[in-house]
Design an enzyme around this catalytic site. Structure first.
Site, mmCIF file in Angstrom:
data_model
loop_
_atom_site.group_PDB
_atom_site.id
_atom_site.type_symbol
_atom_site.label_atom_id
_atom_site.label_comp_id
_atom_site.label_asym_id
_atom_site.label_seq_id
_atom_site.Cartn_x
_atom_site.Cartn_y
_atom_site.Cartn_z
ATOM 1 N N THR A 207 36.643 44.030 37.314
ATOM 2 C CA THR A 207 36.056 42.751 37.704
ATOM 3 C C THR A 207 35.426 42.817 39.096
ATOM 4 O O THR A 207 35.223 41.790 39.745
ATOM 5 C CB THR A 207 37.120 41.648 37.676
ATOM 6 O OG1 THR A 207 38.220 42.029 38.530
ATOM 7 C CG2 THR A 207 37.639 41.421 36.255
ATOM 8 N N THR A 210 32.590 40.131 40.571
ATOM 9 C CA THR A 210 32.436 38.947 39.712
ATOM 10 C C THR A 210 32.045 37.718 40.521
ATOM 11 O O THR A 210 31.189 36.933 40.096
ATOM 12 C CB THR A 210 33.716 38.660 38.918
ATOM 13 O OG1 THR A 210 34.842 38.669 39.807
ATOM 14 C CG2 THR A 210 33.930 39.694 37.833
ATOM 15 N N GLY A 211 32.668 37.529 41.693
ATOM 16 C CA GLY A 211 32.338 36.358 42.497
ATOM 17 C C GLY A 211 30.902 36.392 42.977
ATOM 18 O O GLY A 211 30.184 35.382 42.910
ATOM 19 N N CYS A 212 30.465 37.540 43.466
ATOM 20 C CA CYS A 212 29.073 37.696 43.903
ATOM 21 C C CYS A 212 28.120 37.416 42.748
ATOM 22 O O CYS A 212 27.110 36.713 42.905
ATOM 23 C CB CYS A 212 28.823 39.110 44.408
ATOM 24 S SG CYS A 212 29.858 39.651 45.774
#
Length: 266
Positions: A207, A210-212
């Site tokens: 993961t 994932t935030g980016c």
């Protein structure tokens, strides 16, 4: 017709899974031309972060000015900032820019390495949160911005989202990736209410970024004129597919990246 464009202001990930590299891949996946201003250079891979070097504030401002002066973005995504001087440079360089801004308050890498200095929190809150069209914290980031504990329930999550609204952003996306349970629910909190978008939690260690990628996908969709609620639904569905497909990439020996192009290019 001019192609839709988006600018990412963030750090570089030498492993290619997060930061500037993930943002540009996410923009491309939605058919948006990406430009960039690099705030920091990191030596990292899927196993960890081994070095961070900040780009001088004047060079950060020069990058942003060069892009704004020639390739005006339809939306801006802001990621890793690192320190107060960088935050001031970014805020100053964006003065006069009126388009959508997605602010991802990157504080800690997936490996656990700190990416935002503690003394930079006040500058981030004062200078950039009021500029954000959508602020996209995960639950630990939201708690750190508010100086409180991590939300443990949907009610606490929404309450923290509303508290963050009081700091200036027009909307707050409380990302559910750090919550427990078989379903991942993202909650978009605005002054008009709360929009919940859910998807199955995918059992994988891969993961990284994932935030980016989610915040960059939101920026790409806002650049294309979509409303935040519709953009969230599309971005979350796309990211779920990218996470699932990332299990088969075989990149690195640690927490691998997602597959940004699992669905081709929009």
């Amino acid at each position: 017709m001019r192609k839709t464009t988006a600018l990412t202001i963030a750090g570089s990930d030498s492993g290619g899974g997060a930061g500037i590299q993930a943002d540009l891949k996410s923009f491309a996946a939605f058919g948006v031309y990406g430009t960039s201003a690099i705030t920091a250079i990191t030596a990292q891979n899927t196993r960890g972060v081994f070095g961070v070097s900040s780009v001088p504030p004047e060079m950060i401002a020069a990058q942003i000015a060069a892009v704004l002066g020639d390739i005006p973005p339809d939306a801006v995504k802001i990621g890793m900032l690192g320190d107060a001087a960088t935050i001031e440079a970014v805020a100053g360089a964006l003065d006069g820019h009126a388009g959508p801004v997605v602010l991802d308050p990157v504080m800690v890498a997936k490996s656990g390495d700190a990416l935002l200095a503690e003394e930079a929190m006040a500058a981030l809150t004062a200078r950039l949160l009021p500029r954000a069209t959508i602020l996209t914290p995960n639950l630990p980031e939201a708690a750190r911005l508010l100086g409180t504990g991590v939300a443990r329930s949907p009610g606490e999550t929404v309450a923290q989202g509303r508290a963050l609204l009081e700091l200036g952003p027009r909307a707050v996306l409380m990302k559910g990736g750090h919550a427990a349970g078989p379903v991942c629910t993202d909650r978009l909190v605005t002054r008009d209410g709360v929009t919940e978008v859910s998807g199955p939690r995918i059992d994988t260690p891969h993961t990284h970024g994932t935030g980016c990628s989610l915040s960059a996908a939101l920026a790409a969709l806002l650049a294309r004129g979509e409303a935040p609620e519709a953009a969230l639904a599309r971005a979350q569905a796309w990211l779920g597919g990218a996470i699932a497909a990332g299990r088969g990439l075989g990149i690195g020996g640690g927490q691998g990246p997602v597959d940004h192009f699992h669905a081709g290019v929009a």
